[in-house]
Enzyme design. Structure first.
Site, PDB file in Angstrom:
ATOM      1  NE  ARG A 247      -1.648  -2.122   2.848  1.00 41.88           N
ATOM      2  CZ  ARG A 247      -1.936  -3.363   2.452  1.00 41.88           C
ATOM      3  NH1 ARG A 247      -3.070  -3.620   1.892  1.00 41.88           N
ATOM      4  NH2 ARG A 247      -1.081  -4.334   2.641  1.00 41.88           N
TER       5      ARG A 247
ATOM      6  CG  HIS B  84       3.931   4.054   8.608  1.00 49.77           C
ATOM      7  ND1 HIS B  84       3.945   4.922   7.526  1.00 49.77           N
ATOM      8  CD2 HIS B  84       3.494   2.857   8.114  1.00 49.77           C
ATOM      9  CE1 HIS B  84       3.538   4.268   6.445  1.00 49.77           C
ATOM     10  NE2 HIS B  84       3.271   3.022   6.779  1.00 49.77           N
TER      11      HIS B  84
HETATM   12  C1  NCD Z   1       2.007  -1.073   8.261  1.00 49.46           C
HETATM   13  C2  NCD Z   1       3.520  -0.891   8.342  1.00 49.46           C
HETATM   14  O1  NCD Z   1       4.245  -1.144   7.370  1.00 49.46           O
HETATM   15  O2  NCD Z   1       3.940  -0.453   9.397  1.00 49.46           O
HETATM   16  N1  NCD Z   1       1.578  -1.262   6.944  1.00 49.46           N
HETATM   17  C3  NCD Z   1       1.276  -0.174   6.179  1.00 49.46           C
HETATM   18  O3  NCD Z   1       2.126   0.619   5.834  1.00 49.46           O
HETATM   19  N2  NCD Z   1      -0.025   0.045   5.881  1.00 49.46           N
HETATM   20  C4  NCD Z   1       1.472  -2.090   9.201  1.00 49.46           C
HETATM   21  C5  NCD Z   1       1.990  -3.496   9.121  1.00 49.46           C
HETATM   22  O4  NCD Z   1       2.826  -3.827   8.296  1.00 49.46           O
HETATM   23  O5  NCD Z   1       1.514  -4.300   9.928  1.00 49.46           O
END
Ligand code: NCD
Length: 338
Positions: A57, A135
């Site tokens: 994503r 993030h």
């Molecule tokens: C998350 C991440 O990479 O921290 N994914 C994301 O970017 N939507 C959550 C995850 O990987 O569990």
């Protein structure tokens, strides 16, 4: 904050008014994200999309967001296919790549790595996830989703009650989201995790310092009965020294329609940053929730596109020009059928 030319490394950079600016800009991106119109405002600009850790994503939505504003995307995927495996330092990589790009998104397994990279970059850098640290763009799209979902229920972010569930120790999305919630008032946060994977104390302390009510528990069902949002997360198996250790926790907190009906208030919003772990031994959000209209996980993923478009537009200072460079869409739009 001044978005123009800024690196986006941590939620700590944001004030509440910055969130309002970002969300207003994101709203204006929606017709473009839905292909009702297109814009060429970033024509000629190049995004360096550097993902040194697994991603679906975040990588694709950053890339698509840039394309939707008219820019081009160059990618590197996996540290093993970059010169980092030849011993190149992050700072050298940054010096080189910033010569090829106008802005860079980067994900890396080490906490602090994106900030180190940014310190040597000549162009703005967005943190797409640095280890278990932060993030920020995910937290921004999560909060945007929370705002939109609550709005349909006549509510706002101030006063929201949210349960964060799962791996709160290594989950960088919940770290960034906790920091973001500190900018709001009168929030209740229920932290549900195995005690070994509890939210690090610094985030809990910041929530309490912001005047929020915080409940820390290892019990799911009794603690999701008076919240507006359940935010489920995956056990971050890639962060465990010994991956088999993760098996001890997988499947500990499962939500399905029967549990939801029995324990949650009607209309409780269900969120997850995705990917949800759908293997039988985990199954943290059962597929039988897919027909529940309160399951917001795919709206949440869609919102990632518009929030990331807004970040690019603000950082590259074209937010006010997006409509000026608008054009009609010529191709058949599947979305207008639904
Ligand atoms: C998350 C991440 O990479 O921290 N994914 C994301 O970017 N939507 C959550 C995850 O990987 O569990």
């Amino acid at each position: 904050m001044d978005f123009t030319g800024a690196h986006i490394l941590s939620i700590e950079q944001f004030q509440r008014q910055d969130i309002e600016t970002l969300f207003r800009t994101a709203d204006a991106m929606e017709p473009y994200a839905q292909r009702k119109k297109m814009t060429r405002v970033l024509e000629g600009a190049i995004l360096g999309n550097m993902f040194f850790e697994a991603s679906t994503r975040t990588r694709i939505s950053f890339g698509s967001a840039f394309n939707l504003l008219g820019g081009e995307v160059r990618e590197s995927v996996g540290a093993e296919s970059s010169s980092l495996v030849k011993g190149e330092s992050l700072r050298d990589t940054a010096r080189v790549l910033s010569g090829y790009s106008d802005i860079i998104c980067m994900r890396h397994p080490q906490a602090g790595s994106v900030a180190e990279f940014a310190s040597a970059s000549r162009v703005p850098v967005i943190n797409g996830g640095d280890g278990s640290n932060e993030h920020p763009s995910q937290a921004l799209l999560d909060l945007y989703t929370i705002q939109r979902e609550l709005m349909t229920r006549g509510r706002s972010i101030d006063g929201v009650r949210i349960a964060m569930i799962g791996d709160l120790k290594y989950g960088r999305t919940v770290h960034s989201l906790s920091k973001l919630l500190c900018l709001f008032r009168n929030v209740k946060v229920v932290l549900v995790s195995p005690s070994e994977l509890a939210m690090p104390e610094t985030y809990v302390a910041s929530l309490r310092d912001a005047g929020h009510q915080v409940v820390v528990t290892d019990q799911l069902e009794a603690n999701i009965s008076s919240v507006d949002i359940v935010y489920s997360t995956r056990i971050q198996e890639e962060r465990f020294q010994d991956r088999q250790q993760a098996d001890l926790y997988r499947g500990r907190f499962r939500l399905n329609q029967a549990i939801y009906t029995r324990h949650c208030e009607p209309n409780t919003v269900i969120m997850h940053p995705l990917p949800r772990d759908s293997r039988a031994e985990a199954n943290e959000l059962d597929a039988d929730l897919d027909s529940n209209p309160n399951l917001a996980i795919f709206r949440q993923a869609d919102n990632g596109l518009i929030v990331r478009m807004a970040l690019f537009a603000l950082i590259l200072d074209v937010a006010h020009l997006v409509d000026k460079y608008a054009q009609d869409v010529r191709w058949f739009n599947h979305r207008s059928r639904s």
